[in-house]
Design a protein around this motif. Structure first.
Motif, mmCIF file in Angstrom:
data_model
loop_
_atom_site.group_PDB
_atom_site.id
_atom_site.type_symbol
_atom_site.label_atom_id
_atom_site.label_comp_id
_atom_site.label_asym_id
_atom_site.label_seq_id
_atom_site.Cartn_x
_atom_site.Cartn_y
_atom_site.Cartn_z
ATOM 1 N N PRO A 9 -11.685 6.771 -3.017
ATOM 2 C CA PRO A 9 -10.375 6.335 -3.518
ATOM 3 C C PRO A 9 -10.023 4.973 -2.956
ATOM 4 O O PRO A 9 -10.363 4.640 -1.831
ATOM 5 N N ASN A 10 -9.373 4.202 -3.743
ATOM 6 C CA ASN A 10 -9.132 2.825 -3.366
ATOM 7 C C ASN A 10 -7.695 2.491 -3.736
ATOM 8 O O ASN A 10 -7.372 2.275 -4.877
ATOM 9 N N TRP A 11 -6.844 2.500 -2.790
ATOM 10 C CA TRP A 11 -5.458 2.217 -3.116
ATOM 11 C C TRP A 11 -4.804 1.529 -1.911
ATOM 12 O O TRP A 11 -5.302 1.558 -0.803
ATOM 13 N N CYS A 12 -3.759 0.866 -2.203
ATOM 14 C CA CYS A 12 -3.114 0.188 -1.091
ATOM 15 C C CYS A 12 -1.629 0.118 -1.353
ATOM 16 O O CYS A 12 -1.160 0.049 -2.486
ATOM 17 N N GLY A 13 -0.894 0.138 -0.326
ATOM 18 C CA GLY A 13 0.553 -0.085 -0.425
ATOM 19 C C GLY A 13 1.272 1.038 -1.141
ATOM 20 O O GLY A 13 0.724 2.084 -1.442
ATOM 21 N N CYS A 14 2.480 0.849 -1.455
ATOM 22 C CA CYS A 14 3.318 1.883 -2.032
ATOM 23 C C CYS A 14 4.182 1.240 -3.091
ATOM 24 O O CYS A 14 4.975 0.348 -2.798
ATOM 25 N N PHE A 38 6.730 1.815 -10.059
ATOM 26 C CA PHE A 38 7.872 2.507 -10.675
ATOM 27 C C PHE A 38 8.830 2.929 -9.567
ATOM 28 O O PHE A 38 8.520 2.803 -8.389
ATOM 29 N N SER A 39 9.931 3.491 -10.025
ATOM 30 C CA SER A 39 11.009 3.702 -9.064
ATOM 31 C C SER A 39 10.848 4.981 -8.264
ATOM 32 O O SER A 39 11.569 5.221 -7.319
ATOM 33 N N LYS A 40 9.888 5.857 -8.654
ATOM 34 C CA LYS A 40 9.756 7.124 -7.926
ATOM 35 C C LYS A 40 9.364 6.831 -6.485
ATOM 36 O O LYS A 40 8.631 5.884 -6.200
ATOM 37 N N PRO A 41 9.793 7.690 -5.587
ATOM 38 C CA PRO A 41 9.578 7.403 -4.178
ATOM 39 C C PRO A 41 8.121 7.586 -3.735
ATOM 40 O O PRO A 41 7.701 7.058 -2.731
ATOM 41 N N TYR A 42 7.354 8.420 -4.457
ATOM 42 C CA TYR A 42 5.989 8.670 -4.007
ATOM 43 C C TYR A 42 5.001 8.006 -4.973
ATOM 44 O O TYR A 42 5.262 7.909 -6.159
ATOM 45 N N PRO A 43 3.880 7.566 -4.458
ATOM 46 C CA PRO A 43 2.917 6.881 -5.330
ATOM 47 C C PRO A 43 2.148 7.884 -6.197
ATOM 48 O O PRO A 43 1.907 8.994 -5.783
ATOM 49 N N ARG A 44 1.853 7.465 -7.409
ATOM 50 C CA ARG A 44 0.949 8.258 -8.240
ATOM 51 C C ARG A 44 -0.307 7.441 -8.467
ATOM 52 O O ARG A 44 -0.245 6.226 -8.581
ATOM 53 N N ARG A 45 -1.403 8.111 -8.511
ATOM 54 C CA ARG A 45 -2.656 7.388 -8.705
ATOM 55 C C ARG A 45 -3.322 7.816 -9.999
ATOM 56 O O ARG A 45 -3.342 8.988 -10.331
#
Lengths: 265, 225
Positions: A9-14, A38-45
């Motif tokens: 998995p390769n993701w960064c930041g929020c 987007f405005s949701k508080p948790y990240p979606r991948r």
């Protein structure tokens, strides 16, 4: 060409849309993430899975074919030439319409009935080189046994005839190419044929059983210009009759070679 | 330096018997020692290339000519047609390599010296500069799939220089009857493999150190006169 699954998995930041740091490795399923903001508080991948071809290792150590094929030749032939075709194929596949095809499908489709498309050369040579390494084994050569020998004697008369035909075809090539023992679907018999450059029996729809690379890089370091010594050593000491048997068994699922000999009690 | 195959028929008087004399070919000598092109091309490669590969083309071309002669005199059309690929391959191999040996020269005898005079100006006119030409030849030579040759050619009709490639041993004329070979670089693997292995671009970069531009200039001036 085994596709190996690697979870990376390769993701960064929020919540920040980041550029895809797409690092394509030639030996992996690659998971890349597209981040949306987007405005949701948790990240979606979101994952997009892409798959590329890998360089399959020969089924023996690189020096196992000595003295008939030196470690140096195998290292360069496999590690440089074969590898280069894999990398070039993967480069094509990034934009090719044939992404997702199996390699055999791709070879047939990109041959395009004689007007080959740009992917053909690399796709066909990747397939053919995999087939070539698997056509050999340490302590190979000598005589096949059982059903394989029977079929060869049926279709060539004698085993020596087969060897002669194979050698003659190999030496008849003008320029780089391959020589094949293959199973003709039409006619349901084994046959020998030389092909030029990257062509293999896959393009005309038959089933390859043995493939021998007759490009100069396959033998020049070990044999210089002595092609007949190379071919003779391949037949006498390298060809894997075990692979031949397995390939014939598989081919019988597609071609009816006759009634099986069931012993009667 | 053009090589022509001559099959001459000498008819004896009242056409009772025809004697046909067949010109056969021999391996031309190299105008320098095998090791004279080092380190650009190794002596081992030069020796094998000349004594084995080129000699084989000559031998097999002569054989094909004899067979052609027999087929022609028998009126065997199928036989004649069947021999064409052997003639093109081996005859082409002989033609191409004969030019190639002239295209190379030891550094001590002027190999690598850039072209002057008419050819130099033509190169600047048609390619911009010698560097641009070398770059183009190298990239086309490296990109050639399989075996073949990369040529600097003079198009005698359009009066311009061109870079062409031919596959296997096809001579330059198969790409156009008005094309005259000035320089040919062999990119068959036997031309470089023992020394450069799979790295054809290195071979192409280094061969310029022994390229005989004087020969190319002579041919250019003769053909464009």
């Amino acid at each position: 060409m085994v596709l190996q699954l690697v979870m990376a998995p390769n993701w960064c930041g929020c919540g920040v849309a980041s550029a895809n740091s797409t690092k394509i490795s030639t030996n992996a399923f690659k998971m890349s993430s597209n981040r949306f903001s987007f405005s949701k508080p948790y990240p979606r991948r979101a994952y997009r899975v892409t798959a590329y071809y890998g360089l399959t290792t020969p089924p023996y150590e690189l020096d196992a074919l000595e003295p008939y094929m030196s470690k140096r030749t195998v290292e360069i032939h496999w590690g440089k030439h074969h590898n280069e075709h894999v990398e070039k194929l993967n480069k094509h596949l990034k934009t090719s319409a044939f992404y997702g095809h199996t390699l055999e499908e791709m070879v047939k489709a990109t041959y395009n009935n004689g007007s080959p498309l740009v992917e053909f050369n690399d796709a066909s040579l990747v397939w053919s080189h995999d087939f070539f390494w698997e056509s050999m084994q340490p302590n190979g050569g000598s005589l096949p046994r059982g059903g394989v020998l029977d079929q060869i004697e049926k279709d060539f008369g004698t085993f020596t005839n087969f060897k002669d035909e194979f050698t003659f075809a190999a030496l008849s090539l003008f320029g780089p190419g391959w020589v094949w023992l293959y199973l003709k679907k039409n006619g349901r018999k084994l046959a020998v044929a030389p092909t030029q450059n990257a062509i293999s029996p896959l393009v005309w729809g038959d089933i390859p059983i043995i493939g021998l690379d007759m490009w100069e890089h396959a033998y020049y370091l070990d044999y210089k210009d002595d092609r007949s010594a190379y071919v003779n050593n391949f037949l006498d000491h390298l060809v894997s009759w075990h692979s031949v048997m397995v390939r014939m068994m598989r081919a019988e699922a597609f071609v009816n070679l006759g009634e099986p000999k069931i012993p009667v009690a | 330096m053009a090589l022509r195959s001559v099959v001459s028929r000498k008819t004896l008087a009242p056409a009772l018997r025809h004697y046909r004399s067949l010109t056969t070919f021999t391996l031309p000598d190299l105008p320098y020692d095998y090791g004279a092109l080092e380190p650009a091309i190794s002596g081992e490669i030069m020796r094998l290339h000349h004594q084995k590969h080129h000699q084989t083309y000559v031998t097999n071309y002569n054989k094909a000519l004899e067979q052609l002669d027999a087929a022609v005199s028998k009126g065997d059309v199928r036989g004649v047609v069947q021999l064409q690929s052997a003639l093109k391959f081996n005859g082409g191999g002989h033609v191409n390599h004969s030019i190639f040996w002239q295209n190379l020269k030891p550094v001590s005898e002027g190999g690598g010296e850039p072209p002057h005079g008419a050819l130099g100006w033509a190169i600047d006119k048609d390619f911009g500069s010698l560097e641009a030409l070398v770059k183009k030849i190298n990239s086309e030579g490296a990109a050639l799939q399989g075996s073949g040759w990369v040529w600097l050619a003079l198009d005698n009709e359009q009066k311009i220089l061109k870079v062409e490639t031919t596959p296997n041993q096809d001579p330059l004329v198969t790409k156009g009857t008005s094309l005259v070979p000035l320089l040919g670089i062999d990119v068959w693997e036997h031309a470089y493999y023992l020394q450069y292995k799979n790295v054809r671009p290195d071979y192409l970069t280094n061969i310029w150190k022994v390229i005989n531009w004087k020969y190319a200039s002579e041919v250019y001036e003769k053909e464009s006169a």
